[in-house]
Design an enzyme around this catalytic site. Sequence first.
Site, PDB file in Angstrom:
ATOM      1  N   CYS A 109       0.536  35.016 -36.813  1.00 49.01           N
ATOM      2  CA  CYS A 109       0.365  33.744 -37.514  1.00 49.01           C
ATOM      3  C   CYS A 109      -0.960  33.087 -37.096  1.00 49.01           C
ATOM      4  CB  CYS A 109       1.574  32.844 -37.278  1.00 49.01           C
ATOM      5  SG  CYS A 109       1.748  31.530 -38.495  1.00 49.01           S
ATOM      6  N   HIS A 118       6.530  36.446 -38.449  1.00 56.95           N
ATOM      7  CA  HIS A 118       6.919  36.229 -37.044  1.00 56.95           C
ATOM      8  C   HIS A 118       7.982  37.230 -36.576  1.00 56.95           C
ATOM      9  CE1 HIS A 118       4.809  32.435 -36.256  1.00 56.95           C
ATOM     10  NE2 HIS A 118       5.001  32.178 -37.528  1.00 56.95           N
ATOM     11  N   GLU A 171       8.776  37.943 -33.660  1.00 54.72           N
ATOM     12  CA  GLU A 171       9.455  37.438 -32.456  1.00 54.72           C
ATOM     13  C   GLU A 171      10.659  36.579 -32.806  1.00 54.72           C
ATOM     14  OE1 GLU A 171       6.708  36.265 -33.733  1.00 54.72           O
ATOM     15  OE2 GLU A 171       6.401  34.137 -33.328  1.00 54.72           O
TER      16      GLU A 171
END
Lengths: 81, 222
Positions: free
Chosen positions: B86, B196, B198
């Site tokens: 990002c 994302h 994660e």
Amino acid sequence: MIKARITVTLKNGVLDPQGKAIGGGLAALGFTGVHSVRQGKVFDVELEGTDKAKAETQLQAMCEKLLANLVIEDYQVELHK
Amino acid sequence: MKSAVILLPGLNRDRDMIAALTKIGGKPPVTVWQTETEIPDVDLIVIPGGFSYGDYLRCGAIAARMPVLDAVRRKAAQGVRVMGVCNGFQILTEAGLLPGALMRNQGLKFVCREVKLSVENAETAFTSHYSKGQVLRCPVAHHDGNYFADGETIDRIEANGQVVFRYTQGTNPNGSINDIAGIINEAGNVLGMMPHPENLIEAAHGGNDGRPLFESALELVS
């Protein structure tokens, strides 16, 4: 003191969704015949000293290193008289 | 399998990234503040997401000029794996570590939703635990994820297999060219992606499609 204006604009061919939306806004206000709008940035910079040649070199370096992203943007440096 | 997370003011996904690296890698990453000029000896450096320097000037522009990015550049040149997610991706392009630029989303809106990604290249250090063509779920949350590069650069990265992830099934959230969601550098050790991973690593997230990315990046290093 040297005063300068730096104008950063998107390169030709780079899509500008913000400019397009602004164009739409102008049309909504009744401004007809707006062919296109491109959004850019203006930086007014004051430099210490009086050496204009040095200032110009320095301002160009500022554009190349930070103020413009040369992948998508062009820049123009203008020294005020 | 040591990792580091770069910290800059305005990032806000650093804790998620640290949690993911800790849970998957088994030990917490070291954190490195923006003013540091050296990064400890690690195998993976991650620049997380957020809004470094308030997105002033251009997303990632100021962050990319901080001392720690010179250190990242040196490590990348040595072959250390670097991943930017990002805002981290935006910072890597601004730092010149990845080609192209991330521009304002075509629809002008901040987009926070789940997208589908296809794995375009499963032979990278970051995607070896996926298979080519595999479709993943992955969240995105950004305002400036519209990948742009000139035609020549696009042709080159496409031909080289440097497009690693692509938005698929009509889920391109930002108008990026060729549905590009993530790219890798020519040397194959610097990855940038807007989604994302994660945030999709365990049941509590509702899925773990992001996990193999971390397993790839962490496991194969000596």
